[in-house]
Design a protein around this motif. Sequence first.
Motif, PDB file in Angstrom:
ATOM      1  N   THR A 140       0.854  -1.187   0.000  1.00 39.95           N
ATOM      2  CA  THR A 140       0.000   0.000   0.000  1.00 39.95           C
ATOM      3  C   THR A 140       0.887   1.233   0.000  1.00 39.95           C
ATOM      4  O   THR A 140       1.769   1.363   0.854  1.00 39.95           O
ATOM      5  N   TRP A 176      -9.422   2.004   3.983  1.00 35.48           N
ATOM      6  CA  TRP A 176      -8.597   0.918   3.457  1.00 35.48           C
ATOM      7  C   TRP A 176      -8.206  -0.052   4.568  1.00 35.48           C
ATOM      8  O   TRP A 176      -8.221  -1.264   4.391  1.00 35.48           O
ATOM      9  N   PHE A 225       0.138   2.252   8.134  1.00 38.48           N
ATOM     10  CA  PHE A 225       0.815   2.344   6.838  1.00 38.48           C
ATOM     11  C   PHE A 225       2.051   3.233   6.971  1.00 38.48           C
ATOM     12  O   PHE A 225       2.102   4.122   7.829  1.00 38.48           O
TER      13      PHE A 225
END
Length: 254
Positions: A3, A156, A28
Motif C-alpha cells: 500500500t 482501506w 501504513f
Amino acid sequence: MKTRFILIQTSHAGNVGAAARALRTMGFDDLVLVAPRWPNVLRREETLQRASGALDVLAKARIVETLDEALDGITHLCATAMVPRDFGPPTRTPREHLGPLAAGGSQHVAFLFGSERFGMRNEDVYRCHVALTIPTAPDFGSLNLGAAIQVIAYEWRQALGGFGVSQAAAPAQLADAQALAGMLSHWEQSLVDIGFLDPAAPKKLMPRLTQLFNRAQPTMEEIHILRGIAKMMAQPRRPSAQADDGKPAPATDS
C-alpha cells in the motif's frame, strides 16, 4: 499487499506532516511525494510538528520528480477526486470500492492525492483504475488534504480487516447466580427491616427485583456494593449532627 500513498505537487509542508500521522495511525508507512513545493519538506519545522509521533514515516518517505517513479511496483491505482470527470475511470466511494479490492488480494495499491491548489490533473486521473470520492454534505465538499488522507487510510484499513479495540482494563467478572441470589436475599430482609416490604403480602416485589438485576448483569464488585447498601439499610440511623434546638451538638472526645 503493498500500500502506497502518493502526494502530487503538495504545496503546504504541514499537510505532509499530517499525512504521515494519518498513515501511522492506520498502520501504513509508504509515503511518496512527487515534486513537492519544498525540496526539503520532509525536514521543515512545520512538517515535523504536524507529524507528531509519526517521524518514522517521514524518515522512510521518498521524494521523486515524476509520477512514473512513484508508481514503481504498483498494480492498482486509485485517484482521489471530488469532482467527477466526464471521461476517465469510474467514480466510486471508498467503502464501495475498497472492500472488494481487499477481498481480491494480490494487488499492490496506490492512492493518489493531488495538489491542494488545483487537485489532480486529468492526465493523472486517466491513468487510474478508479476515482474515489468521499461523500460529503452537498453544500460543502471541501476537505483538507490531511483529512482526506485520514479518511482513505481508515477505509482501506477497515477493508483489510481493521484493528481490534484495546481494552482499558480486563473485563469485570459478572456475578454468578449464587451471588445474585444471596444479594437478593439480603435485600429482602433489609426491605422488611425498614418496613418497605410486608412479608405477609410481598406481592411481586422480589420477582421484579430479580428480573431487574438479571437484566443489569451486575459484576461481583457491584454485588458487594449492593450488599453493603442492604447492610446499612438495616442499621439504626446515626444521630443528627445538630441538636433538636437547631444548635450544633456538643463535640465529644473520642
